[in-house]
Write an enzyme that holds these catalytic residues in place. Structure first.
Site, PDB file in Angstrom:
ATOM      1  N   GLU A  40       0.822  -1.209   0.000  1.00  0.00           N
ATOM      2  CA  GLU A  40       0.000   0.000   0.000  1.00  0.00           C
ATOM      3  C   GLU A  40       0.857   1.260   0.000  1.00  0.00           C
ATOM      4  OE1 GLU A  40      -2.951   0.247  -0.752  1.00  0.00           O
ATOM      5  OE2 GLU A  40      -3.682  -1.795  -0.483  1.00  0.00           O
ATOM      6  N   TYR A 123      -6.335   6.886   3.722  1.00  0.00           N
ATOM      7  CA  TYR A 123      -6.512   5.790   2.776  1.00  0.00           C
ATOM      8  C   TYR A 123      -5.816   4.518   3.247  1.00  0.00           C
ATOM      9  CZ  TYR A 123      -5.466   2.456  -0.725  1.00  0.00           C
ATOM     10  OH  TYR A 123      -5.313   1.254  -1.339  1.00  0.00           O
ATOM     11  N   ASP A 141      -9.710   5.866  -2.404  1.00  0.00           N
ATOM     12  CA  ASP A 141      -8.541   6.297  -3.178  1.00  0.00           C
ATOM     13  C   ASP A 141      -9.033   6.892  -4.496  1.00  0.00           C
ATOM     14  OD1 ASP A 141      -9.374   4.062  -4.556  1.00  0.00           O
ATOM     15  OD2 ASP A 141      -7.350   3.553  -5.192  1.00  0.00           O
TER      16      ASP A 141
END
Length: 352
Positions: A40, A123, A141
């Site tokens: 991520e 996020y 996102d």
DNA sequence: AAGGCGTGGAG
DNA sequence: TCTCCAAGCCT
């Protein structure tokens, strides 16, 4: 509505190095939080294609968060070189060290706790909580923003419409399989509900998409215009000594290319800065390297010389330790221009 | 709270 | 060549 998307995801999910296989997932296997987090961070503002090889190298070299926490700063920065947004690498290491020393090497499993860690924002906290720990958090996102804007025909421009899109995304998030759902929406945005030329004809959600009904899917989400990028200028000087060692600098920890290796040079400004080499020598001007950053274009004039003895102290990196792969792309470009230059050839032996 | 912060691919 | 933009965060 989420059932249809999860069906699509079960049949079409992309195979990615940080995902568990569908078979393992069906058997109840959870993904490794370290790998979810690492992926991520790397995927922030970065394409899957660019991330893959970096993810494989990082996990090969540092298989656990504790391994990463024990790594030397310069090794992590060198491994990140070329991926961009280098504050991510600095925060990655900070975060790994907090997890290793304050959480016993285990990532916290709630959005709120994750949010306190360096480099983890709204996020990423929601993504890790849902994907790694199966918590029904709202993941928002760029993909989800686009999908929601089209599904509900939100015509207000970003970023102002973000709270509205967050609300819509939250209402769409199911209690069951929230991690798979989050990845499914993002996969949908990345492969079907794309920014340009969305493939509405094969979209599992085409039945309920307001923008498609209105024929405006390609126009959403609207965004405010971006400012034009100014052109800045600068110089770098690339020197080698008799043994082939390169004179380099470690850039300051904050700011552009912070913490990365670079060539000594001037500031970068819109009015051409004065050329002031790091030491007096017969410098050859090799030409210009062009590079575009987020908020300006750069034209960098590259100079080179070869010297017998080292005229100055500094970070001289020997040929055995030097690798252009350790450099950010701009500095790699400057090296490529200098690599074949006559100015860097060894000086002829005297008397020959 | 806007702007700083990389890079490479697509059109 | 030029603009947009990709699984954002930090200050």
């Amino acid at each position: 509505m989420s059932d249809r998307l999860l069906d699509w995801y079960d049949r079409h999910a992309r195979v990615l190095p940080w995902r568990v296989s569908p078979e393992a997932r069906q058997a109840g296997v959870r993904p490794d939080p370290y790998r979810v987090w690492l992926s991520e961070i790397m995927l922030q503002q970065t394409t899957v294609a660019a991330v893959k090889s970096y993810f494989l190298r990082f996990t090969e070299r540092w298989p656990t968060v504790s391994d990463l926490a024990a790594a030397a700063d310069e090794d992590v920065m060198a491994e990140w070189a070329g991926l961009g947004y280098y504050a991510r690498a600095r925060n990655l290491l900070k975060c790994a060290r907090v997890v290793a020393t304050e959480h016993g090497g285990a990532f916290p499993d709630t959005r709120e706790a994750l949010l306190t860690l360096p480099g983890i924002g709204p996020y990423t906290a929601a993504a890790v909580a849902s994907i790694a720990f199966d918590r029904p958090e709202t993941v928002l996102d760029g993909n989800v923003e686009r999908v929601m804007a089209r599904m509900y025909a939100v015509e207000d421009p970003l970023p102002g419409s973000k709270p509205q899109l967050h609300e819509l995304a939250g209402q769409s998030t199911p209690a069951e399989r929230p991690g798979d759902y989050a990845q499914a929406v993002m996969d949908l945005g990345a492969t079907i509900c794309t920014p340009r030329n969305p493939a509405c004809g094969i979209c599992p959600w085409m039945g309920g998409c307001r923008a498609r009904d209105l024929g405006i899917a390609s126009d959403l989400p609207r965004k405010t215009r971006k400012k034009p990028k100014p052109v800045r200028h600068g110089h770098v000087w690339i020197a080698r000594d008799r043994d082939g060692a390169w004179l380099m600098e470690r850039r300051p920890a904050k700011g552009l290319l912070g913490g990365m290796l670079g060539w000594p040079g001037t500031d970068w400004s819109e009015d051409a800065p004065e050329a002031q080499p790091p030491f007096p020598a017969t410098w050859q001007e090799l030409g210009e390297v062009r590079h575009t950053f987020t908020h300006f274009h750069l034209r960098l004039t590259v100079h080179a010389t070869r010297v017998a003895a080292r005229p100055v102290d500094g970070l001289w990196i020997g040929p055995e330790a030097f690798s252009p792969n350790d450099l950010p792309t701009l500095m790699r470009k400057a090296h490529a221009l200098a690599a074949g230059a006559e100015a860097l050839e060894p000086a002829p032996a005297p008397g020959v």
